[in-house]
Design a protein around this motif. Structure first.
Motif, PDB file in Angstrom:
ATOM      1  N   VAL A 144       0.881  -1.173   0.000  1.00  0.00           N
ATOM      2  CA  VAL A 144       0.000   0.000   0.000  1.00  0.00           C
ATOM      3  C   VAL A 144       0.917   1.220   0.000  1.00  0.00           C
ATOM      4  O   VAL A 144       1.675   1.417   0.948  1.00  0.00           O
ATOM      5  CB  VAL A 144      -0.906   0.072   1.259  1.00  0.00           C
ATOM      6  N   GLN A 145       0.846   2.021  -1.061  1.00  0.00           N
ATOM      7  CA  GLN A 145       1.671   3.232  -1.072  1.00  0.00           C
ATOM      8  C   GLN A 145       1.189   4.187   0.008  1.00  0.00           C
ATOM      9  O   GLN A 145      -0.019   4.452   0.116  1.00  0.00           O
ATOM     10  CB  GLN A 145       1.585   3.930  -2.432  1.00  0.00           C
ATOM     11  N   GLY A 146       2.119   4.691   0.815  1.00  0.00           N
ATOM     12  CA  GLY A 146       1.758   5.616   1.884  1.00  0.00           C
ATOM     13  C   GLY A 146       1.927   7.059   1.468  1.00  0.00           C
ATOM     14  O   GLY A 146       0.950   7.765   1.199  1.00  0.00           O
ATOM     15  N   GLU A 147       3.191   7.497   1.358  1.00  0.00           N
ATOM     16  CA  GLU A 147       3.469   8.887   0.970  1.00  0.00           C
ATOM     17  C   GLU A 147       2.849   9.197  -0.400  1.00  0.00           C
ATOM     18  O   GLU A 147       2.462  10.324  -0.670  1.00  0.00           O
ATOM     19  CB  GLU A 147       4.984   9.140   0.888  1.00  0.00           C
ATOM     20  N   GLY A 148       2.755   8.173  -1.234  1.00  0.00           N
ATOM     21  CA  GLY A 148       2.214   8.349  -2.596  1.00  0.00           C
ATOM     22  C   GLY A 148       0.718   8.625  -2.612  1.00  0.00           C
ATOM     23  O   GLY A 148       0.152   8.909  -3.665  1.00  0.00           O
ATOM     24  N   GLY A 149       0.046   8.508  -1.472  1.00  0.00           N
ATOM     25  CA  GLY A 149      -1.374   8.859  -1.428  1.00  0.00           C
ATOM     26  C   GLY A 149      -2.303   7.692  -1.123  1.00  0.00           C
ATOM     27  O   GLY A 149      -3.421   7.631  -1.624  1.00  0.00           O
ATOM     28  N   ILE A 150      -1.855   6.774  -0.276  1.00  0.00           N
ATOM     29  CA  ILE A 150      -2.695   5.630   0.161  1.00  0.00           C
ATOM     30  C   ILE A 150      -3.284   4.919  -1.055  1.00  0.00           C
ATOM     31  O   ILE A 150      -4.493   4.981  -1.341  1.00  0.00           O
ATOM     32  CB  ILE A 150      -3.808   6.073   1.150  1.00  0.00           C
ATOM     33  N   ARG A 151      -2.394   4.271  -1.759  1.00  0.00           N
ATOM     34  CA  ARG A 151      -2.846   3.493  -2.933  1.00  0.00           C
ATOM     35  C   ARG A 151      -2.563   2.019  -2.683  1.00  0.00           C
ATOM     36  O   ARG A 151      -1.411   1.581  -2.773  1.00  0.00           O
ATOM     37  CB  ARG A 151      -2.126   3.963  -4.196  1.00  0.00           C
ATOM     38  N   PRO A 152      -3.596   1.227  -2.344  1.00  0.00           N
ATOM     39  CA  PRO A 152      -3.371  -0.210  -2.146  1.00  0.00           C
ATOM     40  C   PRO A 152      -3.178  -0.899  -3.491  1.00  0.00           C
ATOM     41  O   PRO A 152      -3.895  -0.619  -4.456  1.00  0.00           O
ATOM     42  CB  PRO A 152      -4.658  -0.704  -1.475  1.00  0.00           C
ATOM     43  N   LEU A 153      -2.219  -1.786  -3.529  1.00  0.00           N
ATOM     44  CA  LEU A 153      -2.018  -2.608  -4.715  1.00  0.00           C
ATOM     45  C   LEU A 153      -3.074  -3.709  -4.667  1.00  0.00           C
ATOM     46  O   LEU A 153      -3.151  -4.425  -3.664  1.00  0.00           O
ATOM     47  CB  LEU A 153      -0.621  -3.216  -4.623  1.00  0.00           C
ATOM     48  N   PRO A 154      -3.902  -3.853  -5.704  1.00  0.00           N
ATOM     49  CA  PRO A 154      -4.907  -4.928  -5.651  1.00  0.00           C
ATOM     50  C   PRO A 154      -4.235  -6.297  -5.441  1.00  0.00           C
ATOM     51  O   PRO A 154      -3.133  -6.520  -5.937  1.00  0.00           O
ATOM     52  CB  PRO A 154      -5.571  -4.854  -7.028  1.00  0.00           C
ATOM     53  N   ASP A 155      -4.917  -7.181  -4.705  1.00  0.00           N
ATOM     54  CA  ASP A 155      -4.365  -8.513  -4.420  1.00  0.00           C
ATOM     55  C   ASP A 155      -3.902  -9.214  -5.699  1.00  0.00           C
ATOM     56  O   ASP A 155      -2.868  -9.885  -5.724  1.00  0.00           O
ATOM     57  CB  ASP A 155      -5.426  -9.400  -3.742  1.00  0.00           C
ATOM     58  N   GLN A 156      -4.710  -9.052  -6.754  1.00  0.00           N
ATOM     59  CA  GLN A 156      -4.375  -9.707  -8.019  1.00  0.00           C
ATOM     60  C   GLN A 156      -3.014  -9.255  -8.533  1.00  0.00           C
ATOM     61  O   GLN A 156      -2.263 -10.039  -9.100  1.00  0.00           O
ATOM     62  CB  GLN A 156      -5.458  -9.398  -9.085  1.00  0.00           C
ATOM     63  N   CYS A 157      -2.718  -7.958  -8.352  1.00  0.00           N
ATOM     64  CA  CYS A 157      -1.445  -7.413  -8.842  1.00  0.00           C
ATOM     65  C   CYS A 157      -0.273  -7.963  -8.023  1.00  0.00           C
ATOM     66  O   CYS A 157       0.776  -8.291  -8.576  1.00  0.00           O
ATOM     67  CB  CYS A 157      -1.438  -5.895  -8.767  1.00  0.00           C
ATOM     68  N   LEU A 158      -0.489  -8.056  -6.720  1.00  0.00           N
ATOM     69  CA  LEU A 158       0.581  -8.590  -5.869  1.00  0.00           C
ATOM     70  C   LEU A 158       0.827 -10.070  -6.213  1.00  0.00           C
ATOM     71  O   LEU A 158       1.974 -10.522  -6.293  1.00  0.00           O
ATOM     72  CB  LEU A 158       0.183  -8.420  -4.400  1.00  0.00           C
ATOM     73  N   LYS A 159      -0.255 -10.793  -6.476  1.00  0.00           N
ATOM     74  CA  LYS A 159      -0.116 -12.204  -6.901  1.00  0.00           C
ATOM     75  C   LYS A 159       0.621 -12.274  -8.235  1.00  0.00           C
ATOM     76  O   LYS A 159       1.485 -13.124  -8.447  1.00  0.00           O
ATOM     77  CB  LYS A 159      -1.506 -12.844  -7.074  1.00  0.00           C
ATOM     78  N   GLY A 160       0.251 -11.362  -9.139  1.00  0.00           N
ATOM     79  CA  GLY A 160       0.891 -11.308 -10.459  1.00  0.00           C
ATOM     80  C   GLY A 160       2.374 -10.995 -10.348  1.00  0.00           C
ATOM     81  O   GLY A 160       3.198 -11.571 -11.069  1.00  0.00           O
ATOM     82  N   LEU A 161       2.719 -10.099  -9.438  1.00  0.00           N
ATOM     83  CA  LEU A 161       4.135  -9.750  -9.233  1.00  0.00           C
ATOM     84  C   LEU A 161       4.916 -10.958  -8.722  1.00  0.00           C
ATOM     85  O   LEU A 161       6.038 -11.217  -9.154  1.00  0.00           O
ATOM     86  CB  LEU A 161       4.254  -8.623  -8.207  1.00  0.00           C
ATOM     87  N   ARG A 162       4.304 -11.672  -7.791  1.00  0.00           N
ATOM     88  CA  ARG A 162       4.957 -12.867  -7.250  1.00  0.00           C
ATOM     89  C   ARG A 162       5.191 -13.883  -8.375  1.00  0.00           C
ATOM     90  O   ARG A 162       6.277 -14.472  -8.489  1.00  0.00           O
ATOM     91  CB  ARG A 162       4.093 -13.469  -6.133  1.00  0.00           C
ATOM     92  N   ALA A 163       4.176 -14.053  -9.209  1.00  0.00           N
ATOM     93  CA  ALA A 163       4.299 -15.020 -10.315  1.00  0.00           C
ATOM     94  C   ALA A 163       5.374 -14.580 -11.305  1.00  0.00           C
ATOM     95  O   ALA A 163       6.175 -15.400 -11.778  1.00  0.00           O
ATOM     96  CB  ALA A 163       2.948 -15.170 -11.015  1.00  0.00           C
TER      97      ALA A 163
END
Ligand SMILES: Cc1ncc(COP(=O)(O)O)c(C=O)c1O
Length: 393
Positions: free
Chosen positions: A183-202
């Protein structure tokens, strides 16, 4: 004349003297509801009895010995973190930016030791924040942070946040790691969707790349899980931690798998204060609370309550607010006026919030905030928004 404190901050004309749970008391006696928690640091609020007891007990025994010796409090905290997460090993730091330094060094050393000495590039994302050290500003890569500080540390490839195609195209046989905040903090509270985090891991698995998560702001119970990546059901190879883990005592950590940490042998890294007995004694007390599933369940319940009230606030003040976003008790109000104006109106209504990029005001209350305090906080934000609407009219 230059002030006696280097003027790198535009400070609000407030000087807090005392803290009690979710409250900050100004020198003149005014009581502010604290929705900033020292920027996501005071996870258990101010003056939590368990943290005071841990600090006082340690203060009477031993303050500092150096990492030349075994430090039982450090061992205890490392065991707690390893027991509660993906990690096999932990290095303690004093801040988020120091955690960034080690995460970058660890990833590069990993590939160096594998004989892939060309593999040094780290992919990072627009809007990210990883601290103010040379590696931290190079990793974030924003013009605002790097301007005037050349030569900037090389080896970072910056991708637009959310641009999946650019990300895939940026991966080469020189890519050592991908570094991202769940979740970006300083960038303005932007959560990375779960799907994107899964995609990054893959993507990392497919190319043998290390995944580094920066959970300096979103970790330690802030999102309603001990660490934010748990929502996506994935694990990183390396994770940066700080802020909440010390509950206000300067403490950070880098957590890693045995494999990712394999290059970091004796003599490759160090810190005089990292893992000092005082910090680790407090860190253990923080973990005793925050890692408890019942505590995290309460964070989630209170997050739901706050979010619901904030949705009402946004609907009632369409000239001031656009939307609520975030995860758990890491929430952002996207504003129409400049966030500084909203924060200042909050000060006048005796509620503390924190500005961020993308025209967002951050709400990062102590995780221990009560239902009554949540209701009172939103009443005060409502008063702030009403005053601001009158000012703007
Ligand atoms: C995501 C993230 N990473 C790193 C840092 C740097 O931490 P510190 O200020 O403790 O050096 C911060 C601080 O705000 C942060 O939010």
């Amino acid at each position: 004349m230059i002030p006696s404190i280097l003027p790198t901050y535009n400070r609000a004309p407030l000087s807090f003297e005392r803290g009690e749970g979710a409250w900050l008391v100004e020198a003149d006696g005014r009581r502010f509801l604290d929705l900033g928690a020292g920027i996501a640091v005071n996870a258990l609020g101010h003056a939590h009895p368990a943290l005071i007891a841990a600090l006082e007990a340690q203060a009477g025994k031993l303050w500092h010995v150096s990492n030349l010796y075994r430090i039982p409090e450090q061992q205890r905290l490392a065991d707690q973190l390893v027991g509660a997460t993906f990690a096999d090993t932990v290095f303690f730091t004093n801040s988020g930016t120091e955690s960034c330094e080690l995460a970058v060094k660890m990833a590069r050393k990993y590939w160096y030791d594998k004989g892939q000495t060309e593999r040094t590039e780290i992919i990072t994302f627009s809007g990210s924040f990883h601290g103010r050290s040379s590696a931290g500003i190079a990793a974030a890569g924003s013009e605002k942070m790097i301007k005037g500080f050349a030569p900037i540390l090389g080896g970072f490839t910056h991708i637009d946040w959310g641009d999946h195609e650019a990300l895939k195209a940026a991966v080469t046989d020189r890519t050592a790691a991908i570094l991202i905040e769940p979740v970006q903090g300083e960038g303005g509270i932007r959560p990375l969707p779960d799907q994107c985090l899964k995609g990054l891991r893959a993507l990392c698995d497919e190319h043998g790349i290390l995944l580094i998560l920066d959970e300096v702001q979103c970790g330690v119970g802030r999102t309603g899980r001990l660490f934010a990546h748990e929502w996506a059901g994935i694990t990183p190879d390396i994770m940066m931690v700080a802020k909440g883990i010390g509950g206000g005592f300067p403490l950070g950590a880098v957590l890693a798998t045995e494999e990712a940490a394999s290059g970091m042998t004796a003599g490759t890294h160090g810190s005089t204060y990292g893992g000092n007995p005082l910090g680790c004694a407090v860190g253990c007390a923080v973990m005793d609370h925050v890692a408890d599933p019942a505590f995290l369940a309460e964070v989630n319940r209170k997050a739901g309550l706050l979010r619901q009230k904030l949705e009402g606030l946004v609907a009632a003040h369409p000239d001031v607010f656009e939307e609520v976003r975030g995860l758990g008790l890491m929430l952002g109000l996207k504003c129409k006026p400049a966030p500084a104006e909203v924060v200042n109106a909050g000060y006048a209504a005796e509620v503390v919030t924190v500005p961020a990029a993308d025209n967002v005001v951050r709400l990062l209350p102590p995780l221990t905030i009560s239902d009554e305090e949540i209701a009172e906080a939103v009443t005060r934000l409502d008063a702030a928004a009403t005053a601001l609407t009158h000012e703007m009219a």
